[in-house]
Design a protein around this motif. Structure first.
Motif, short mmCIF file in Angstrom:
data_model
loop_
_atom_site.label_atom_id
_atom_site.label_comp_id
_atom_site.label_asym_id
_atom_site.label_seq_id
_atom_site.Cartn_x
_atom_site.Cartn_y
_atom_site.Cartn_z
N ARG A 281 0.83 -1.21 0.00
CA ARG A 281 0.00 0.00 0.00
C ARG A 281 0.86 1.25 0.00
O ARG A 281 0.54 2.25 -0.63
N ALA A 282 1.96 1.21 0.73
CA ALA A 282 2.80 2.40 0.82
C ALA A 282 3.43 2.75 -0.51
O ALA A 282 3.63 3.91 -0.83
N ARG A 283 3.74 1.74 -1.34
CA ARG A 283 4.32 2.01 -2.65
C ARG A 283 3.35 2.76 -3.54
O ARG A 283 3.72 3.60 -4.34
N SER A 284 2.09 2.47 -3.42
CA SER A 284 1.09 3.14 -4.24
C SER A 284 0.68 4.48 -3.65
O SER A 284 -0.11 5.20 -4.24
N GLY A 285 1.22 4.84 -2.48
CA GLY A 285 0.94 6.14 -1.86
C GLY A 285 -0.25 6.06 -0.92
O GLY A 285 -1.37 5.88 -1.37
N PRO A 286 -0.02 6.16 0.40
CA PRO A 286 -1.12 6.08 1.36
C PRO A 286 -2.03 7.29 1.25
O PRO A 286 -1.66 8.39 1.62
N ILE B 202 6.10 -5.20 14.66
CA ILE B 202 5.06 -5.02 13.64
C ILE B 202 4.59 -3.57 13.62
O ILE B 202 4.39 -2.97 12.55
N VAL B 203 4.39 -2.98 14.80
CA VAL B 203 3.99 -1.57 14.88
C VAL B 203 5.02 -0.68 14.18
O VAL B 203 4.67 0.21 13.40
N GLN B 204 6.30 -0.92 14.45
CA GLN B 204 7.35 -0.10 13.85
C GLN B 204 7.37 -0.25 12.33
O GLN B 204 7.56 0.73 11.61
N LEU C 133 4.42 1.77 10.94
CA LEU C 133 4.66 3.21 11.06
C LEU C 133 5.72 3.68 10.08
O LEU C 133 5.60 4.77 9.51
N ASP C 134 6.77 2.88 9.87
CA ASP C 134 7.80 3.26 8.91
C ASP C 134 7.23 3.40 7.51
O ASP C 134 7.60 4.30 6.76
#
Length: 473
Positions: free
Chosen positions: A302-307, A419-421, A424-425
């Protein structure tokens, strides 16, 4: 700007080229000026020579007679630097007052009638002079008389004029050099501007705002842009395949882990409680690892496609409280939802549930009586606090130094924080661990840009403190 800077190299190379060009141009201009002054001096001598020729004559007895002299007053000033001299083949010699008691030693030269020759020779007082001479034939007493006329001027005039010109020219060249150096700096900046655009494009790709470099670039840079875009596509395809295989592997382990948990239950029913407990502990650790890999694969995709999604926090916290209250640790504590109404954070709902669920589960495991979820300061920041024993300052510092490697602490809580870190990253947020003012641990999440701001203390003014017994626990 370090010594490996491309801008510095281009500007330094341009300045060196400018200095060399100005030095060559300056030397050439001084040489041209000196030649121009020399030609002007020679033309002046020609004029003086014609004036001298107009005033010379030979009487019937063959003696030289000077009817008029050149008009320049320097001829009457001793050693003024401007001289004339007239002599014939009989030894007669007439000279200007400026020569005083000396005579010019003219080089042996055969002069044709009407020809003018120029020489550099030594003059009076050690001066270096330029001589213009001419031979004229007269008739005196029935016999021909050859008269040699010479006019000379000190060459120091040329040297002084060249020196003065060189000083004035050097000032002009320094100003011109500064202007050209500044123009070179601007030119290099304009020329490197496409590279700045490429750097911004790479930063946008890394931040997930875009997937490729812009193609609207100069033709010299366009092949590089095409190669980088092709490399990005190839790497994304390979990463996608690798994450797909990791996800398949994690899903494939789910069934064996479920079967292992069933075997542990049967062993417990048979009375093998110790073995069952060991198997359940191992199964739980393996399940945590599987959950972490699944979360990482999902979040980074998801982050690659832009949150771009956002989630309303308060309903999600209520849902998590409802779920955790049915667990052994959650059933023995009280959850307080103090999140501001209408607060939204830029997270996918599933990913935010992963973050808050792990933090709330960890807090419930270590709390004495209460777990509190609050809005931490101003902005979209959240905090989960408990009234347990907490962690001391040395432990907090050690945990924070490890950053994304929180899982090295070991245990289920360590994996939950890992997992949280990871989540968040992927979203550009950070996790901060500190001691809560209620005695336990405080886990706060906020955007990284907010870390430079001073934390607000107003968030805890309306919070009801824990009971004394809870804080002491």
């Amino acid at each position: 700007m370090n010594r490996h800077s491309l801008r510095l190299r281009l500007v330094a190379g341009g300045i060196v080229a400018i200095l060399m060009a100005l030095a060559i141009a300056g030397g050439a201009l001084v040489l041209v000026f000196e030649r121009h002054v020399s030609r002007t001096l020679a033309q002046d001598l020609e004029v003086h020579l014609k004036q001298l020729l107009a005033g010379i004559d030979v009487d019937p007895e063959g003696k030289l007679v000077l009817t008029s002299t050149p008009v320049d007053p320097r001829f009457a000033d001793p050693l003024s630097g401007l001289y004339w001299q007239v002599g014939d083949d009989r030894g007669q010699l007439l000279r200007s007052r400026s020569l005083w008691d000396s005579a010019m030693k003219l080089p042996a030269d055969r002069l044709g009638p009407g020809e003018t020759h120029q020489h550099e020779t030594d003059g009076p007082g050690g001066q270096r002079v330029l001589v213009a001479e001419r031979a004229v034939r007269f008739s005196g007493g029935g016999k021909p008389v050859v008269v040699r006329l010479a006019v000379a001027e000190d060459l120091a005039r040329v040297s002084e004029a060249s020196t003065a010109f060189a000083k004035d020219l050097s000032i002009a060249l320094v100003v011109l050099g500064c202007v050209l150096a500044f123009a070179t700096w601007i030119q290099v900046g304009v020329g490197l501007r496409p590279l700045v655009a490429l750097r911004r494009g790479v930063a946008d790709i890394r931040a997930g705002r875009t997937r490729h470099l812009p193609s609207a670039v100069p033709s010299e840079v366009h092949p590089l842009v095409e190669e980088v875009n092709a490399l990005i596509d190839a790497q994304e395809s390979e990463i996608e395949r690798s994450r797909g295989r990791a996800a398949d592997l994690a899903h494939g382990l789910k069934t064996p882990l479920a079967a292992l948990a069933a075997d542990a239950s049967r062993l417990r029913e048979r009375g093998e409680r110790d073995i069952a407990r060991d198997i359940e502990s191992v199964g739980e650790a393996m399940g945590r690892h599987v959950d972490r890999e699944l979360a990482r694969a999902r979040v980074r995709r998801r982050a690659r496609s832009g949150p771009s999604a956002s989630t309303l926090v308060e309903p999600l916290v209520l849902s998590l409280i409802s779920t955790l209250s049915r667990t052994p640790d959650g059933a023995r504590v009280r959850f307080e939802n103090l999140v501001a109404d209408g607060l939204r954070v830029p997270f996918d709902r599933t990913d935010l549930a992963e973050v808050l669920g792990n933090l709330m589960e960890n807090a419930a495991r270590h709390a004495a009586e209460c777990v509190r979820i609050t809005t931490d300061g101003s902005g979209p920041s959240l905090a989960v606090e408990d009234d347990g024993a907490g962690v001391d300052a040395a432990q907090v510092s050690r945990v924070l130094e490890r950053g994304g490697r929180l899982d090295e602490r070991g245990g289920a809580a360590g994996l939950g924080l890992a997992i949280v870190q990871d989540v968040l990253d992927a979203y550009g947020w950070s996790l901060e661990l500190s001691r809560s003012e209620f005695g336990g641990m405080k886990a706060a999440i906020r955007p990284r840009s907010a870390l430079v701001e001073k934390p607000s203390r107003g968030a805890g003014k309306n919070v009801v403190p824990f009971p004394t017994t809870a804080r002491q626990a």
